[in-house]
Design an enzyme around this catalytic site. Sequence first.
Site, mmCIF file in Angstrom:
data_model
loop_
_atom_site.group_PDB
_atom_site.id
_atom_site.type_symbol
_atom_site.label_atom_id
_atom_site.label_comp_id
_atom_site.label_asym_id
_atom_site.label_seq_id
_atom_site.Cartn_x
_atom_site.Cartn_y
_atom_site.Cartn_z
ATOM 1 N N HIS A 122 7.431 -6.929 -13.583
ATOM 2 C CA HIS A 122 6.311 -6.052 -13.226
ATOM 3 C C HIS A 122 6.680 -4.580 -13.496
ATOM 4 C CE1 HIS A 122 2.902 -4.411 -11.027
ATOM 5 N NE2 HIS A 122 3.735 -3.691 -10.292
ATOM 6 N N LYS B 229 -1.144 -4.035 0.705
ATOM 7 C CA LYS B 229 -1.789 -4.853 -0.331
ATOM 8 C C LYS B 229 -1.040 -6.173 -0.412
ATOM 9 C CE LYS B 229 -3.917 -1.621 -3.577
ATOM 10 N NZ LYS B 229 -3.878 -1.072 -4.945
ATOM 11 N N GLU C 127 8.469 2.327 -10.611
ATOM 12 C CA GLU C 127 7.524 2.706 -9.544
ATOM 13 C C GLU C 127 7.950 4.021 -8.890
ATOM 14 O OE1 GLU C 127 4.712 1.148 -9.301
ATOM 15 O OE2 GLU C 127 4.926 -1.042 -9.356
ATOM 16 N N ARG D 95 -6.498 6.170 -3.593
ATOM 17 C CA ARG D 95 -5.355 5.246 -3.700
ATOM 18 C C ARG D 95 -5.183 4.679 -5.106
ATOM 19 N NH1 ARG D 95 -3.251 0.517 0.469
ATOM 20 N NH2 ARG D 95 -1.617 -0.240 -0.925
ATOM 21 N N ASN E 38 -1.977 3.289 -9.115
ATOM 22 C CA ASN E 38 -1.990 2.290 -10.194
ATOM 23 C C ASN E 38 -1.738 2.907 -11.552
ATOM 24 O OD1 ASN E 38 -2.448 -0.226 -8.929
ATOM 25 N ND2 ASN E 38 -4.518 0.448 -8.446
ATOM 26 N N HIS F 144 -0.621 0.773 -14.434
ATOM 27 C CA HIS F 144 -0.845 -0.629 -14.072
ATOM 28 C C HIS F 144 -1.968 -1.280 -14.876
ATOM 29 C CE1 HIS F 144 1.779 0.575 -10.848
ATOM 30 N NE2 HIS F 144 1.741 -0.603 -10.266
ATOM 31 N N ARG G 242 -6.622 -16.792 10.547
ATOM 32 C CA ARG G 242 -7.348 -15.516 10.359
ATOM 33 C C ARG G 242 -6.506 -14.287 10.688
ATOM 34 N NH1 ARG G 242 -11.713 -18.439 12.941
ATOM 35 N NH2 ARG G 242 -12.985 -19.374 11.319
ATOM 36 N N HIS H 256 -0.642 -4.511 -16.174
ATOM 37 C CA HIS H 256 -1.126 -5.827 -15.744
ATOM 38 C C HIS H 256 -1.582 -6.663 -16.942
ATOM 39 C CE1 HIS H 256 -1.966 -4.611 -11.265
ATOM 40 N NE2 HIS H 256 -0.681 -4.761 -11.524
ATOM 41 N N LYS I 90 3.765 7.606 -0.847
ATOM 42 C CA LYS I 90 2.826 6.486 -0.717
ATOM 43 C C LYS I 90 2.130 6.522 0.645
ATOM 44 C CE LYS I 90 1.781 1.756 -1.611
ATOM 45 N NZ LYS I 90 2.083 0.510 -2.267
ATOM 46 N N GLU J 291 -8.430 1.695 -0.867
ATOM 47 C CA GLU J 291 -8.670 2.099 -2.255
ATOM 48 C C GLU J 291 -10.153 2.322 -2.562
ATOM 49 O OE1 GLU J 291 -5.847 0.422 -5.097
ATOM 50 O OE2 GLU J 291 -7.421 0.519 -6.604
#
Length: 370
Positions: free
Chosen positions: A271, A149, A191, A247, A251, A254, A127, A258, A233, A243
């Site tokens: 990517h 993330k 990026e 935030r 993206n 993206h 955990r 994606h 960032k 997010e």
Amino acid sequence: MTIANTISEIVRIDLGDRSYDIVIGENLLGQASSYLHLPKASAALIVSNTTVAPLYEAALKQALSEHFKVIHTVHLPDGEAHKDWVTLNSVFDTLLAHACDRQTMLFALGGGVVGDMAGFAAASFMRGVPFVQVPTTLLAQVDSSVGGKTAINHPMGKNMIGAFYQPQRVVCDLSVLKTLPPREVSAGLAEIIKYGPIADMAFFDWIETNIDALMACEPQALAYAVRKSCEIKAHVVGQDEREAGLRAILNFGHTFGHAIEAGLGYGEWLHGEAVGCGMVMAAHLSEALGFIDAAFVKRLTGLIERAGLPVKGPLLNATDNAGKYLALMLHDKKSVAGDIKFVLIEGPGRARVSVAPEATVRAVIDRCCA
Ligand code: NAD
Ligand code: GLY
């Protein structure tokens, strides 16, 4: 232990009791001083891959040996295609085989794939155990190692399974970028470029002026780009860690990107390549909706092209290409109740998240794909 004077910059991520430093400089990875004042830990596990470990693991291990009695290692197969449950499970197998406990600290040594998977392993093993990001690609130094993330892919969608989980520190050693293949440098530039249109046009101007120096991995240019990207960032993540709203602007490119990655099969396009092309598509959509003019789309496209990135989207389906993109984008994490949300440029340096009419999106995809 010698305290090295190699640390040149520290960018702080301000998140209350989850705050941490991004340390940026030359020759940091192999310096014991880069890892001072981390929480007490019984052992360390370096998570790397079969490409990066032979290059940098020995130096990291040497530096960590001043802090940890026991250092274990695990080498993941290289590539986006391995960012999955099977590979993630091999990290848990290693932790359990060595009887690692709740105080074991994970070190992610590699690019964004290793960082996202090691981070997710740290978030979920017992955990939650502490972890440190040691990013070795430009993309990971300017984006993926920062902000917490973590995720793995699902065949139907990119980064679909994961957690928000902040590292204890990010150590960006600029020296390791010397071994990065040119295609990976370009991927990282995508990026970096992203931060301009969404947040900082002065930075965009600077990238335009210095793109050749960045492509050539000129150390001062890289150092500035990494620091500035991390600052932007950090500012965004500091306001919206999970997010809830703001935030999502990170993206930009993206949603389309994606879809390209999942549609072609993970690893076919890098990517950063998918994000570069996705930014061109998102800019065309912003223009079609009346937010920006054609001149800005041309300017952004020109910079992305100069960075060695593709600017034409791939065909994902021979009969209904736009339909295929739309189906894939429905699985984007920003989608709500069947509505696809796009990050659009509202004006140079300003972004917004919005739905768009399907016919407009289809027209943009048709126009932007080869
Ligand atoms: P990557 O991790 O696959 O690394 C690219 C390639 O470079 C790999 O083959 C790797 O082994 C190699 N490599 C790494 N460092 C090297 C070095 N110093 N010298 C030589 N080779 C080296 O890809 P990436 O571009 O770093 O990361 C992409 C991943 O990051 C994607 O999975 C993406 O989803 C994720 N990402 C996450 C976030 C986030 O916020 N968590 C943000 C952006 C991207
Ligand atoms: N790379 C997008 C984010 O960190 O939110």
